[in-house]
Scaffold this motif. Sequence first.
Motif, PDB file in Angstrom:
ATOM      1  N   GLN A 247       0.813  -1.225   0.000  1.00  0.00           N
ATOM      2  CA  GLN A 247       0.000   0.000   0.000  1.00  0.00           C
ATOM      3  C   GLN A 247       0.846   1.275   0.000  1.00  0.00           C
ATOM      4  N   LEU A 248       2.161   1.133   0.160  1.00  0.00           N
ATOM      5  CA  LEU A 248       3.035   2.299   0.346  1.00  0.00           C
ATOM      6  C   LEU A 248       3.661   2.773  -0.965  1.00  0.00           C
ATOM      7  N   ASN A 249       3.976   4.086  -1.015  1.00  0.00           N
ATOM      8  CA  ASN A 249       4.734   4.587  -2.159  1.00  0.00           C
ATOM      9  C   ASN A 249       6.210   4.238  -1.932  1.00  0.00           C
ATOM     10  N   PRO A 250       7.074   4.385  -2.970  1.00  0.00           N
ATOM     11  CA  PRO A 250       8.478   3.954  -2.847  1.00  0.00           C
ATOM     12  C   PRO A 250       9.225   4.525  -1.642  1.00  0.00           C
ATOM     13  N   GLU A 251       9.027   5.810  -1.351  1.00  0.00           N
ATOM     14  CA  GLU A 251       9.744   6.418  -0.219  1.00  0.00           C
ATOM     15  C   GLU A 251       9.260   5.851   1.116  1.00  0.00           C
ATOM     16  N   LYS A 254      10.646   2.361   1.652  1.00  0.00           N
ATOM     17  CA  LYS A 254      12.038   2.350   2.136  1.00  0.00           C
ATOM     18  C   LYS A 254      12.100   2.567   3.647  1.00  0.00           C
ATOM     19  N   LEU A 255      11.342   3.552   4.106  1.00  0.00           N
ATOM     20  CA  LEU A 255      11.330   3.867   5.546  1.00  0.00           C
ATOM     21  C   LEU A 255      10.762   2.717   6.364  1.00  0.00           C
ATOM     22  N   PHE A 256       9.701   2.123   5.857  1.00  0.00           N
ATOM     23  CA  PHE A 256       9.043   1.017   6.558  1.00  0.00           C
ATOM     24  C   PHE A 256       9.986  -0.185   6.680  1.00  0.00           C
TER      25      PHE A 256
END
Length: 364
Positions: A247-251, A254-256
């Motif tokens: 569900q996340l965008n690329p940035e 990365k953080l997740f």
Amino acid sequence: MKLGIVGLPNVGKSTLFNALTKAGAESANYPFCTIEPNVGMAAVPDERLDKLAEMVHPVKVIPAVVEFVDIAGLVKGASRGEGLGNKFLSHIREVDAVVHVVRCFEDANISHIDTSINPIRDIEIINLELIFSDLESLEKRMDRTRKLLKGDKKFQFELDLMDKIKEGLEKGIAARNLSLSKEEEELMKQMFLLTSKPVIYAANIAENSLQTDPMQLPLVNDVIVYAEKENSEVLVISARVEEEIAQLNPEEKKLFLKELGILESGLDRLVKRCYHLLGLISFLTAGPDEVRAWTIKNGVKAPQAAGRIHSDFERGFIRAEVVHYDTLMKLGSLSAAKEKGLVRSEGREYIMKDGDVVLFRFNV
């Protein structure tokens, strides 16, 4: 590359499929939620494409793709029509490799078809059903081959091979684990046996176990030991976490991943494992219209690789102008690579390498 996702009901198959493909297959806490096989496409993560795009500024970037087939939960007796039956075993015949999802987590809110969590029992239930199904299809093929043998002795080799495979299956040995010659392996491919497919066991763990050494997780360790005996691979994954990552965008992704203390998502690792398992590589093309990755078998020669783009490219092949991705990145541009004489002109016998950036010359 076409991968079939199999497993007993309620082990996390459809959750993993949703995460991998974002195709929205229904997942629910009851068996046979997947009635028809869900099919979805997932892009193969390849950071080389992004770097090439920064260099070339194309109209579009097209990654290689993997096709995932979420096959309905199999149960004991599936080969005899139990549960949703033989219909779903037939879907496995069409895939290149099998991702066998195995439940390695406890959760009182998610029922198990056998009430207790035992990954080896679960694996053996499905493997046995695949063996039974293969034995049935072999018997039918052997009957046909015996009739053909009366008119042509060339079918003796095929019959001998089927005898060998049948003997192995009756001992519980999957066709992929038999010791066969290259000629026998090529012939076996034409039989589309379920147990001939390479397997990756996806050990599905709880989110809070992701940072634990897999060898310290008893259920996962059991799967690893089992897989080693049959030369299969194991991927430790949390289907629920993969669903969140999807569900996340690329940035954000990365953080997740950084917060979780892992370098790559399950999809990235799964695709890499499957590429290795099936002996696949990617070559790249880069131009103003598109930057693209193409999947081929390791060992393929330049004309056949050109044929992946278009049959005319193979038919009228003249040469391939090749520079490796690493060289291109070091020099910063295609023109710099040409100036230094590092763009090679390769002919029909050139064997493609993973990461080759290629321009094919052809004339039809």
